[in-house]
Design a protein around this motif. Structure first.
Motif, PDB file in Angstrom:
ATOM      1  N   ALA A  65       0.924  -1.027   0.012  1.00 46.90           N
ATOM      2  CA  ALA A  65       0.168   0.432   0.133  1.00 46.90           C
ATOM      3  C   ALA A  65       1.211   0.983  -0.129  1.00 46.90           C
ATOM      4  O   ALA A  65       0.815   2.029  -0.952  1.00 46.90           O
ATOM      5  N   ALA A  66       1.611   1.256   0.875  1.00 51.31           N
ATOM      6  CA  ALA A  66       2.650   2.086   0.912  1.00 51.31           C
ATOM      7  C   ALA A  66       3.425   2.654  -0.317  1.00 51.31           C
ATOM      8  O   ALA A  66       3.918   3.726  -0.942  1.00 51.31           O
ATOM      9  N   GLU A  67       4.132   1.833  -0.903  1.00 52.22           N
ATOM     10  CA  GLU A  67       4.398   1.643  -2.413  1.00 52.22           C
ATOM     11  C   GLU A  67       3.487   2.083  -3.419  1.00 52.22           C
ATOM     12  O   GLU A  67       3.880   3.095  -4.322  1.00 52.22           O
ATOM     13  N   ALA A  68       2.480   1.795  -3.027  1.00 52.18           N
ATOM     14  CA  ALA A  68       1.692   2.232  -4.434  1.00 52.18           C
ATOM     15  C   ALA A  68       1.308   3.916  -4.083  1.00 52.18           C
ATOM     16  O   ALA A  68       1.276   4.853  -5.371  1.00 52.18           O
ATOM     17  N   ALA A  69       1.567   4.110  -2.902  1.00 51.61           N
ATOM     18  CA  ALA A  69       1.075   5.308  -2.797  1.00 51.61           C
ATOM     19  C   ALA A  69       2.821   6.767  -3.135  1.00 51.61           C
ATOM     20  O   ALA A  69       2.116   8.062  -4.034  1.00 51.61           O
ATOM     21  N   ILE A  70       3.761   5.900  -3.250  1.00 46.65           N
ATOM     22  CA  ILE A  70       4.763   6.209  -3.586  1.00 46.65           C
ATOM     23  C   ILE A  70       4.549   6.763  -4.934  1.00 46.65           C
ATOM     24  O   ILE A  70       5.150   7.227  -5.671  1.00 46.65           O
ATOM     25  N   THR A  71       4.394   5.488  -5.699  1.00 50.54           N
ATOM     26  CA  THR A  71       4.480   5.540  -6.801  1.00 50.54           C
ATOM     27  C   THR A  71       3.391   6.743  -8.223  1.00 50.54           C
ATOM     28  O   THR A  71       3.618   7.262  -8.296  1.00 50.54           O
ATOM     29  N   LEU A  72       2.002   7.111  -7.011  1.00 49.98           N
ATOM     30  CA  LEU A  72       0.762   7.036  -7.841  1.00 49.98           C
ATOM     31  C   LEU A  72       1.236   8.550  -6.917  1.00 49.98           C
ATOM     32  O   LEU A  72       1.219   9.845  -8.318  1.00 49.98           O
ATOM     33  N   GLY A  73       1.987   9.011  -5.763  1.00 45.72           N
ATOM     34  CA  GLY A  73       3.089  10.880  -6.055  1.00 45.72           C
ATOM     35  C   GLY A  73       3.271  11.135  -7.231  1.00 45.72           C
ATOM     36  O   GLY A  73       3.896  11.449  -7.345  1.00 45.72           O
ATOM     37  N   LYS A  74       4.629  10.235  -7.822  1.00 52.92           N
ATOM     38  CA  LYS A  74       5.257  10.231  -9.040  1.00 52.92           C
ATOM     39  C   LYS A  74       4.286  10.678  -9.459  1.00 52.92           C
ATOM     40  O   LYS A  74       4.760  11.147 -11.263  1.00 52.92           O
ATOM     41  N   PHE A  75       3.126  10.503 -10.279  1.00 50.92           N
ATOM     42  CA  PHE A  75       2.004  10.648 -11.135  1.00 50.92           C
ATOM     43  C   PHE A  75       1.372  12.126 -10.702  1.00 50.92           C
ATOM     44  O   PHE A  75       1.778  13.040 -12.069  1.00 50.92           O
ATOM     45  N   ALA A  76       1.227  12.517  -9.192  1.00 48.48           N
ATOM     46  CA  ALA A  76       0.915  13.426  -9.166  1.00 48.48           C
ATOM     47  C   ALA A  76       1.537  14.761  -8.350  1.00 48.48           C
ATOM     48  O   ALA A  76       1.562  15.290  -8.477  1.00 48.48           O
ATOM     49  N   THR A  77       2.759  14.190  -8.432  1.00 46.07           N
ATOM     50  CA  THR A  77       4.345  15.978  -8.468  1.00 46.07           C
ATOM     51  C   THR A  77       3.827  16.803  -8.802  1.00 46.07           C
ATOM     52  O   THR A  77       4.151  16.437 -10.268  1.00 46.07           O
ATOM     53  N   PRO A  78       4.175  17.423  -9.046  1.00 44.39           N
ATOM     54  CA  PRO A  78       4.535  18.975  -9.365  1.00 44.39           C
ATOM     55  C   PRO A  78       5.522  18.746 -10.164  1.00 44.39           C
ATOM     56  O   PRO A  78       5.371  19.215 -11.693  1.00 44.39           O
ATOM     57  N   GLU A  79       6.176  18.042 -10.217  1.00 41.74           N
ATOM     58  CA  GLU A  79       7.420  17.790 -11.372  1.00 41.74           C
ATOM     59  C   GLU A  79       7.508  17.064 -12.538  1.00 41.74           C
ATOM     60  O   GLU A  79       8.400  16.513 -13.265  1.00 41.74           O
ATOM     61  N   ASN A  80       5.760  15.874 -12.154  1.00 43.90           N
ATOM     62  CA  ASN A  80       5.184  15.806 -13.712  1.00 43.90           C
ATOM     63  C   ASN A  80       4.639  16.489 -14.315  1.00 43.90           C
ATOM     64  O   ASN A  80       3.101  16.989 -13.730  1.00 43.90           O
ATOM     65  N   PHE A  81       4.662  16.774 -15.184  1.00 40.69           N
ATOM     66  CA  PHE A  81       4.372  17.735 -16.592  1.00 40.69           C
ATOM     67  C   PHE A  81       2.595  17.651 -16.032  1.00 40.69           C
ATOM     68  O   PHE A  81       1.910  18.357 -16.928  1.00 40.69           O
ATOM     69  N   LEU A  82       1.747  16.366 -16.458  1.00 41.69           N
ATOM     70  CA  LEU A  82       0.980  15.992 -16.829  1.00 41.69           C
ATOM     71  C   LEU A  82       0.109  15.804 -14.865  1.00 41.69           C
ATOM     72  O   LEU A  82      -0.989  14.866 -15.277  1.00 41.69           O
ATOM     73  N   CYS A  83       0.601  15.970 -14.197  1.00 43.71           N
ATOM     74  CA  CYS A  83       0.520  16.084 -13.147  1.00 43.71           C
ATOM     75  C   CYS A  83      -1.416  15.768 -12.284  1.00 43.71           C
ATOM     76  O   CYS A  83      -1.817  15.732 -11.722  1.00 43.71           O
ATOM     77  N   VAL A  84      -1.528  17.303 -13.175  1.00 45.27           N
ATOM     78  CA  VAL A  84      -2.938  17.909 -12.929  1.00 45.27           C
ATOM     79  C   VAL A  84      -3.920  16.369 -13.744  1.00 45.27           C
ATOM     80  O   VAL A  84      -5.040  15.895 -12.645  1.00 45.27           O
ATOM     81  N   ALA A  85      -3.188  15.805 -14.653  1.00 48.73           N
ATOM     82  CA  ALA A  85      -3.949  15.157 -14.609  1.00 48.73           C
ATOM     83  C   ALA A  85      -4.509  13.658 -14.891  1.00 48.73           C
ATOM     84  O   ALA A  85      -5.560  13.046 -14.596  1.00 48.73           O
ATOM     85  N   HIS A  86      -3.198  13.265 -14.566  1.00 48.73           N
ATOM     86  CA  HIS A  86      -2.615  12.485 -13.056  1.00 48.73           C
ATOM     87  C   HIS A  86      -3.772  12.190 -12.159  1.00 48.73           C
ATOM     88  O   HIS A  86      -4.067  10.764 -11.642  1.00 48.73           O
ATOM     89  N   SER A  87      -3.692  13.322 -11.136  1.00 47.88           N
ATOM     90  CA  SER A  87      -4.870  13.867  -9.942  1.00 47.88           C
ATOM     91  C   SER A  87      -5.869  13.155 -10.389  1.00 47.88           C
ATOM     92  O   SER A  87      -6.144  12.938  -9.461  1.00 47.88           O
ATOM     93  N   LYS A  88      -6.304  13.916 -11.179  1.00 52.93           N
ATOM     94  CA  LYS A  88      -7.975  13.907 -11.826  1.00 52.93           C
ATOM     95  C   LYS A  88      -8.378  12.297 -11.661  1.00 52.93           C
ATOM     96  O   LYS A  88      -9.294  12.110 -11.563  1.00 52.93           O
TER      97      LYS A  88
END
Length: 610
Positions: free
Chosen positions: A495-518
């Protein structure tokens, strides 16, 4: 440090010293019987020393140097004592006290030296009747029997016939397996060079396996691996890896893995010798046979070359279609064939084909482990693995393999994707969107995440997806769903690893963070995230970070308000915030963004002022 004397010089010095003792014996005028006894032992020592000088070119030098140094010490004591027996003036005789006990001590020492010299002859004289591993114990090793055993075994590897070389290497492998002290003695007494010669110069698989096994046991320490590197061991190891029977290759691949694991310089040396290429070749052996058979159907009479030619033509025609493995099977098979011929691998092709499935499986496990250790924290090695089309092979083995093989392949992929995460050039080259190999890897990672119920396998698969987060387009929502599902995994680690990975999708450093967060919110990721905040500390930390990212990029979402995310953020443990200053700022930003869209519905604390 002064340069070590040649062995002939050391023997000559010992002979000169012994002759001086003999001259002193002849000049003695008191304790003549005792001096003559000393002289007899010295004569025996001189005889043995001269015999070694005559055949010094064939010597294994370590025991010679140690024993000759001890003999010289004992001869010095004998010389000092015997000289006291020469006629002197009255004054000197009064103050020079010699007793029979002094002679007994010196004679005992000389007897020990005679025993050492006889033992030395027994292990170094290949023409005597006691050649081979000598079980007797020389006096010099009476307090450390392992030393004598090591000397005898290394000597047998140097000069014995092949069966004795194998027996001696196996004896040393057994000693090295026992404890680190034995390993260090073997290295210090010069065991590495004969192991490397035995590995490279013999055609006996048993001898090569014995040498590789010994080197493997020695390689659990960085300094001992450095010794193997200093003896030019890497080119030898890579050559044997590329062209030897499978049983030998299995142990050599294990040796590569351990050396690379323990010593980063070894990683670089193996890269220079391009060890990744034979490893991927061996890993691909028979891996794609099922795919090839499916393409030719009943036309099994065609040769492998004809199959490859047909597949190449067909892959060109169907290049616009979405094939999973098909476009690369032909090129990979061609690579495998050319590598085998260029490295001389065809010498053992028939033996490989006739090997048992167990031997083939063990070889693949060892090769996958070696690639894992070579790729670990190394962008260069990871790049070379991808250049040999290793990604496709690893994906196929993740699909078809199981147990240790599947795990090692996943760990190798994890290291390669981690290198790609840190290196944009590697990421663009190996994991571009239209790459069939990259697609195959992602497909298998997702399959492991969704279908297997094994945290040991799911964790590296999830981490690998996280390392590739920047490569997924906004429409690639098939990756987000399985990760969100694992936020509720009963394993807190998963579960923690899934949160870390999803965090890499949603981090502001990811250009598509808004779309991934939604997308995370659309897959109902908020409720399991709220539950994760009640888990252990790692789960809480990474769950909280991901929740803040969602608030920053999708603060107007009704799902955040319904889950009372604002209350959760305001109630974060102050000790955790004090421990992570950056987290405190992130939580403040998240609260501020939620309040922008839901002002008046909750109390406002820890407001962030941009």
């Amino acid at each position: 440090m002064a340069e070590e004397k040649r062995i002939e010089e050391e023997l000559a010095c010992a002979i000169l010293l012994a002759e001086r003792v003999r001259s002193a014996v002849d000049e003695a005028e008191s304790f003549k019987a005792e001096c003559n006894h000393v002289g007899k032992h010295v004569d025996t020592i001189v005889e043995k020393l001269r015999a070694h000088v005559r055949s010094a070119q064939s010597f294994y030098e370590r025991p010679i140097r140690r024993i000759v140094a001890e003999v010289c010490k004992n001869l010095e004591r004998a010389l000092t004592l015997v000289r006291k027996c020469k006629r002197r003036n009255v004054f000197r005789r009064v103050f020079t006290i010699i007793s029979a006990a002094d002679f007994r001590k010196v004679i005992n020492l000389l007897e020990a030296s005679v025993g050492d010299m006889k033992w030395l002859s027994s292990i170094l004289d290949s023409n005597n009747d006691n050649s081979g591993i000598v079980i007797t114990l020389p006096p010099i090793a009476s307090n450390d029997p392992i030393l004598a055993w090591v000397w005898s075994s290394i000597s047998s590897i140097h000069m014995g016939p092949l069966p004795e070389k194998i027996e001696a290497a196996n004896q040393l492998a057994s000693l090295a397996h026992d404890n680190d002290r034995n390993k260090q003695i073997i290295v210090e007494e010069g065991g590495v060079p004969p192991f490397l010669r035995l590995l490279s110069e013999t055609t006996s698989p048993d001898a090569q396996i014995a040498a590789a096994t010994s080197l493997y046991h020695l390689s659990n320490d960085e300094d001992r691996v450095t010794t193997i590197l200093d003896e030019a061991g890497v080119p030898i190891i890579v050559k044997v890896l590329a062209d030897s029977p499978m049983r030998v290759q299995t142990w050599v691949a294990r040796l590569v893995a351990r050396m690379a694991e323990r010593n980063s310089i070894a990683q670089d040396d193996f890269a220079r010798e391009n060890a990744m290429r034979p490893l991927v070749t061996l890993l691909s052996f028979e891996t794609f046979m099922d795919d090839q058979k499916s393409f030719v159907g009943k036309q099994s009479i065609h040769s492998l070359v004809q199959i490859n030619q047909e597949m190449e033509k067909k892959s060109l025609i169907d290049s616009n279609n979405n094939h999973h493995y098909r476009p690369y099977v032909s090129s990979f098979s061609s690579f495998h064939s050319s590598e085998g011929s260029s490295r001389g691998g065809s010498n053992h092709r028939r033996e490989r084909e006739n090997e048992s499935p167990e031997v083939k499986h063990k070889l693949k496990i060892s090769c996958a482990e070696a690639l894992w250790m070579l790729a670990r924290d190394s962008v260069l090695n990871s790049k070379r693995i991808t250049e040999t089309k290793g990604l496709l092979c690893l994906a196929k083995l993740v699909e078809k393999g199981e147990g240790e093989l599947q795990f090692n392949c996943l760990m190798t992929i994890q290291e390669i994707t981690a290198a790609a995460e840190s290196n944009a050039d590697l990421r663009r080259a190996a994991f571009k969107a239209n790459s069939p190999a990259a697609k195959a890897v992602v497909d298998q990672l997702l399959r492991v995440i969704k279908e297997l119920d094994s945290p040991e396998l799911q964790v590296p698969a999830i981490r690998s997806i996280g390392s590739l987060a920047r490569t997924f387009p906004a429409r690639e929502t098939r990756v987000v769903g399985p990760l969100v599902a694992h936020l509720s995994n009963r394993s807190q680690e998963v579960a923690a690893e899934a949160a870390i990975t999803l965090g890499k999708f949603a981090t502001p450093e990811n250009f598509l963070c808004v779309a991934h967060s939604k997308a995370i919110i659309e897959f109902s990721g908020v409720p399991p995230l709220m539950r994760l905040l009640r888990g252990n500390e790692p789960a809480q930390l990474h769950g909280l970070i991901l929740l803040c990212y969602l608030a920053l990029h999708a603060g107007n979402s009704e799902a955040l308000e319904q889950a009372r995310v604002l209350n959760a953020l305001e109630g974060v443990d102050q000790k955790m915030l004090a421990q992570f200053p950056d987290l405190k700022e992130l939580v403040s930003k998240a609260i501020y963004h939620i309040n922008l869209y839901h002002a008046g519905t909750h109390s406002q604390r820890l407001l962030y002022v941009p």
